[in-house]
Design an enzyme around this catalytic site. Structure first.
Site, mmCIF file in Angstrom:
data_model
loop_
_atom_site.group_PDB
_atom_site.id
_atom_site.type_symbol
_atom_site.label_atom_id
_atom_site.label_comp_id
_atom_site.label_asym_id
_atom_site.label_seq_id
_atom_site.Cartn_x
_atom_site.Cartn_y
_atom_site.Cartn_z
ATOM 1 N N LYS A 203 12.542 -9.176 -0.495
ATOM 2 C CA LYS A 203 11.872 -7.840 -1.808
ATOM 3 C C LYS A 203 12.504 -6.220 -0.436
ATOM 4 O O LYS A 203 11.379 -6.395 0.197
ATOM 5 C CB LYS A 203 10.424 -8.078 -1.996
ATOM 6 C CG LYS A 203 9.920 -7.539 -3.504
ATOM 7 C CD LYS A 203 10.677 -6.141 -3.346
ATOM 8 C CE LYS A 203 9.254 -4.808 -3.075
ATOM 9 N NZ LYS A 203 9.133 -3.613 -2.568
ATOM 10 N N CYS A 313 9.043 3.904 13.093
ATOM 11 C CA CYS A 313 7.912 3.708 13.393
ATOM 12 C C CYS A 313 7.608 3.791 14.704
ATOM 13 O O CYS A 313 6.453 3.546 14.778
ATOM 14 C CB CYS A 313 7.206 1.843 13.075
ATOM 15 S SG CYS A 313 9.040 0.940 13.633
HETATM 16 P P1 NAP Z 1 4.363 0.507 2.253
HETATM 17 O O1 NAP Z 1 3.872 0.738 0.751
HETATM 18 O O2 NAP Z 1 4.175 -0.506 3.189
HETATM 19 O O3 NAP Z 1 6.431 -0.880 1.533
HETATM 20 C C1 NAP Z 1 6.907 -1.294 2.684
HETATM 21 C C2 NAP Z 1 6.979 -2.946 1.294
HETATM 22 O O4 NAP Z 1 6.271 -2.951 1.130
HETATM 23 C C3 NAP Z 1 7.965 -1.868 0.576
HETATM 24 O O5 NAP Z 1 8.917 -3.308 0.045
HETATM 25 C C4 NAP Z 1 6.863 -2.486 -0.799
HETATM 26 O O6 NAP Z 1 7.545 -1.693 -2.061
HETATM 27 C C5 NAP Z 1 5.917 -3.533 -0.477
HETATM 28 N N1 NAP Z 1 4.915 -3.070 -0.650
HETATM 29 C C6 NAP Z 1 3.915 -1.887 -1.669
HETATM 30 N N2 NAP Z 1 2.961 -3.130 -1.575
HETATM 31 C C7 NAP Z 1 2.445 -3.946 -1.751
HETATM 32 C C8 NAP Z 1 2.014 -4.427 -1.777
HETATM 33 N N3 NAP Z 1 0.450 -4.637 -2.453
HETATM 34 N N4 NAP Z 1 2.274 -6.536 -1.443
HETATM 35 C C9 NAP Z 1 3.327 -6.221 -1.135
HETATM 36 N N5 NAP Z 1 4.733 -4.964 -0.992
HETATM 37 C C10 NAP Z 1 4.293 -3.932 -1.056
HETATM 38 O O7 NAP Z 1 5.218 1.728 2.910
HETATM 39 P P2 NAP Z 1 5.721 3.399 2.515
HETATM 40 O O8 NAP Z 1 4.779 3.452 1.062
HETATM 41 O O9 NAP Z 1 6.839 2.686 1.596
HETATM 42 O O10 NAP Z 1 5.546 3.653 2.968
HETATM 43 C C11 NAP Z 1 3.789 5.118 3.463
HETATM 44 C C12 NAP Z 1 3.698 4.446 4.741
HETATM 45 O O11 NAP Z 1 3.899 3.600 5.876
HETATM 46 C C13 NAP Z 1 5.082 5.959 5.767
HETATM 47 O O12 NAP Z 1 3.911 6.647 5.407
HETATM 48 C C14 NAP Z 1 4.667 5.326 6.426
HETATM 49 O O13 NAP Z 1 3.836 5.599 7.246
HETATM 50 C C15 NAP Z 1 4.657 3.621 7.106
HETATM 51 N N6 NAP Z 1 5.447 3.316 7.041
HETATM 52 C C16 NAP Z 1 5.655 2.251 7.986
HETATM 53 C C17 NAP Z 1 6.826 1.351 8.538
HETATM 54 C C18 NAP Z 1 7.643 0.900 9.270
HETATM 55 O O14 NAP Z 1 8.417 0.386 9.719
HETATM 56 N N7 NAP Z 1 6.486 1.087 10.516
HETATM 57 C C19 NAP Z 1 7.645 1.774 7.510
HETATM 58 C C20 NAP Z 1 8.157 1.951 6.424
HETATM 59 C C21 NAP Z 1 6.548 2.814 5.702
HETATM 60 P P3 NAP Z 1 7.895 -0.586 -2.467
HETATM 61 O O15 NAP Z 1 8.579 0.243 -1.934
HETATM 62 O O16 NAP Z 1 8.259 -1.254 -4.198
HETATM 63 O O17 NAP Z 1 6.591 0.039 -2.800
#
Ligand code: NAP
Ligand code: MG
Length: 506
Positions: A203, A313
C-alpha cells in the site's frame, strides 16, 4: 532569503514514456492484472510545486485489499512462486534491479514530479539505492539457511537425534509505506520479502503512488508471477487499516509516523501477525570543536537537516555544537541555508523542492508558529516561501527550551534546532533525551571520544564524521519509539522468515 524559481512558470516537460505511463496509472495490481478499484473510486495525486493534479489513481479499499490478500495467499500456497528454486527466485529479484537501472531517468522524473524532490536526488540517490536493494537481496535468496544443533535431551538418556532448523518464508506480507522516499521504501520492503519467498500486498502513500505502480509493471516484466506482488493504492485509514487488520496476512511491515505505527500494532493484534516498524526520529548531530575540519562538519550538518527538504526519518534536526564553535557553526549553516535555491524539482538548477503536500506544509508551518509563540529565536527562515506550491524556507532555530514542541517533536521539514553544549556527559544525556532513537552523529577527530559517544547513543545508526550514509548491506532501524526490527542487510531476512526446529529420531 533563498531564491525561488517561480513554480508557476515551471514547464512540465515529461518524457513520452512517463506521459504514457501517467495515463495508465489509475489501476490496482491484483493477481497479475491491472484492475480498477471495486468501488470505481479514484483519488488525485498532486504536483507539490504547484498544487495541480497530476492524475487520479484507483482508490483501493477493504474489498480490494481482500482480493489482493486472497491473490497473495493463493500465490504463496500454490505455485509457481513456491516451486521456484532459490536461484530462480534470486534471478527474478536481480532482474527487477536491472530494469530499474534501465529505466532510471524515467523513474527519477516520475518520483521528482509526484513527490517534489529534485530530479538529481531522485536520479542519483533514490533510484540507484532502490535498484541496489534488489541486487543485494537477490544474492540472499540462495543463502537463507537454517542450522544444525548438537542436542542432548537430558531426560531421554541414550536417545539419538538429528536436530536442525529450517528458515521458511513468513507467508503473506502487508507492506505500508510513506511518501518521503516512495520508490526506495517500496524497494526496502519488497526486495527482502521476495528474496525470502513471501508474497506481498503493498500500500503506497496516497501522496506518492506513481513510482510504486511503475515498479509493479517492471516486476511483471522481470517475471514475478501473478499474485506474488499486489499493489493497492488508496488511503491509510481505509486500504492501509484493512491490510494491517487482515486475518489472512501473516506479517505487516510499516514505515511512517510513530502515531500510525501504534495503530498498526493495535490492528495487528487481531490475528497476532508479525509486525516490523520503521518510525520517526529526532536525531542529534553533535559537533565538537576538535572536529578535523569545521567547514566539512558545517556542510555535513546542513546536509543532515536539509537533504530531501528535511523529509527524512533520520534528519539531523537537533544540532549540538560545542560552545566555542557554536556561533560559527550556526552562521555557517545559515549562510548555506540562505543560498539554497528553492524551486520545481524537475528544473535542473533547483536545490530544494516543495514539501510533499498541503497537509505537510500546514504541519511544518504550524510548528514554526509554535516555536515563535514559545519564544525561540529564528536565525533564518521560519516561513512559507511564495504563495503557490508547498515551499518552506530552510530554517534554523536557537534559544529553545527543552519542553518546546520544535525541540521535542518530529517536524519532517527543513527545520533545524541548534543548541550549544560544553560538557560531554551532559551532552549525551541531552542527545538521548527523546522518545526516538533512529540515528545520531558526532563530528570529532578524537577517536576514543567518537567510540565512546557511538556506544552511548541510544540509536539504530550512528555516523562519525559523516551523515546520511546508507547501504543495502547495513542494518537500519530504530531504538525506542523509532521502531521494531531492522531493514536491509542480512538482518532484514529475519523479518520475512520463520525458523522451524525439526528433530529427527535416529
Ligand atoms: P503516516 O500517516 O504514518 O503514513 C505512512 C503510511 O501509513 C501511508 O501509506 C499512510 O497512508 C498509511 N496509513 C495512515 N494511516 C493508517 C492507518 N490507520 N492504518 C494503516 N495505514 C495507515 O504518515 P503521514 O501522515 O504521511 O506523515 C505524518 C508524519 O509522519 C510526518 O510529518 C512525519 O513526521 C512522519 N513520517 C515519518 C516517516 C518515516 O520514514 N519515518 C515517513 C513519512 C512520515 P496514506 O498516506 O494514504 O494516508
Ligand atoms: Mg504527489
Amino acid at each position: 532569503m533563498p531564491t525561488l524559481t517561480a513554480p508557476a512558470d515551471a514547464k512540465v516537460q515529461l518524457t513520452e514514456a512517463n506521459k504514457a505511463f501517467i495515463k495508465r496509472a489509475n489501476k490496482l495490481l491484483i493477481d497479475g492484472q491491472w484492475v480498477p478499484s471495486a468501488s470505481g473510486k479514484t483519488f488525485p495525486t498532486y504536483n507539490p510545486a504547484t498544487g495541480e493534479v497530476i492524475t487520479r489513481c484507483a482508490e483501493g479499499d477493504k474489498e480490494d485489499i481482500n482480493r489482493a490478500v486472497a491473490a497473495a495467499r493463493q500465490a504463496f500456497e500454490k505455485g509457481p512462486w513456491k516451486d521456484l528454486t532459490a536461484s530462480e527466485r534470486g534471478r527474478i529479484v536481480w532482474k527487477i534491479g536491472d530494469l530499474m537501472l534501465e529505466h532510471a531517468d524515467e523513474l527519477a522524473e516520475l518520483e521528482a514530479y509526484d513527490n517534489g524532490k529534485t530530479r538529481g536526488v531522485a536520479r542519483y540517490v533514490d533510484v540507484p539505492l532502490s535498484a541496489d536493494a534488489f541486487h543485494y537481496m537477490a544474492g540472499w535468496a540462495t543463502k537463507i539457511c537454517g542450522q544444525t544443533f548438537p542436542i542432548s535431551v537430558p531426560y531421554m538418556p541414550g536417545s539419538k537425534f538429528h536436530a536442525m532448523s529450517l528458515r521458511e518464508p513468513v507467508g503473506v506480507v502487508g507492506q505500508i509505506i510513506p511518501w518521503n522516499f516512495p520508490l526506495l521504501m517500496a524497494a526496502w520492503k519488497l526486495a527482502p520479502a521476495l528474496a525470502a519467498g513471501c508474497t506481498v500486498v503493498l500500500k503506497p502513500a496516497e501522496q506518492t503512488p506513481l513510482t510504486a505502480l511503475r515498479l509493479g509493471e517492471l516486476m511483471i516484466e522481470a517475471g514475478v508471477p501473478p499474485g506474488v506482488v499486489n499493489i493497492v493504492t488508496g488511503y491509510g485509514e481505509t486500504a492501509g487499516a484493512s491490510l494491517a487488520a487482515h486475518d489472512d496476512v501473516d506479517k505487516v511491515a510499516f514505515t511512517g509516523s510513530t502515531e500510525v505505527g501504534k495503530l498498526i500494532v493495535q490492528a495487528a493484534a487481531g490475528n497476532l501477525k508479525k509486525v516490523s516498524l520503521e518510525l520517526g526520529g529526532k536525531s542529534p548531530n553533535v559537533i565538537f570543536k576538535d572536529t578535523a575540519d569545521l567547514e566539512t562538519a558545517i556542510n555535513g550538518a546542513a546536509n543532515a537537516v536539509f537533504f530531501n527538504h528535511g523529509q527524512c526519518c533520520v534528519a539531523g534536526t537537533r544540532l549540538f555544537a560545542e560552545k566555542a564553535v557554536f556561533d560559527q557553526v550556526v552562521d555557517g549553516i545559515a549562510s548555506r541555508a540562505k543560498k539554497i535555491k528553492l524551486g520545481f524539482g524537475l528544473d535542473e538548477d533547483t536545490q530544494m523542492g516543495p514539501l510533499v503536500s498541503e497537509e505537510q506544509l500546514a504541519r511544518v508551518t504550524g510548528y514554526l508558529e509554535a516555536g515563535k509563540r514559545d519564544g525561540a529565536e529564528f536565525v533564518t527562515g521560519g516561513v512559507r516561501h511564495g504563495d503557490r506550491g508547498y515551499f518552506v524556507e530552510p530554517t534554523i532555530i536557537t534559544n529553545t527550551k527543552p519542553h518546546m514542541s520544535v525541540v521535542q517533536e518530529e517536524i519532517f521539514g527543513p527545520v533545524l534546532v541548534a543548541e550549544p553544549f560544553s560538557d560531554e556527559e551532559d551532552l549525551i544525556r541531552r542527545a538521548n533525551d527523546t522518545t526516538y532513537g533512529l540515528a545520531a552523529a558526532v563530528w570529532t577527530k578524537d577517536t576514543a571520544r567518537a567510540h565512546r559517544i557511538a556506544k552511548a547513543y541510544r540509536a539504530g545508526t550512528v555516523w562519525v564524521n559523516c551523515y546520511n550514509v546508507f547501504d543495502s548491506a547495513l542494518p537500519f532501524g530504530g531504538y525506542k519509539q523509532s521502531g521494531w526490527g531492522r531493514e536491509m542487510s542480512g538482518e532484514a531476512l529475519a523479518l520475512y522468515t520463520e525458523s522451524k526446529a525439526v528433530i529427527v529420531a535416529l
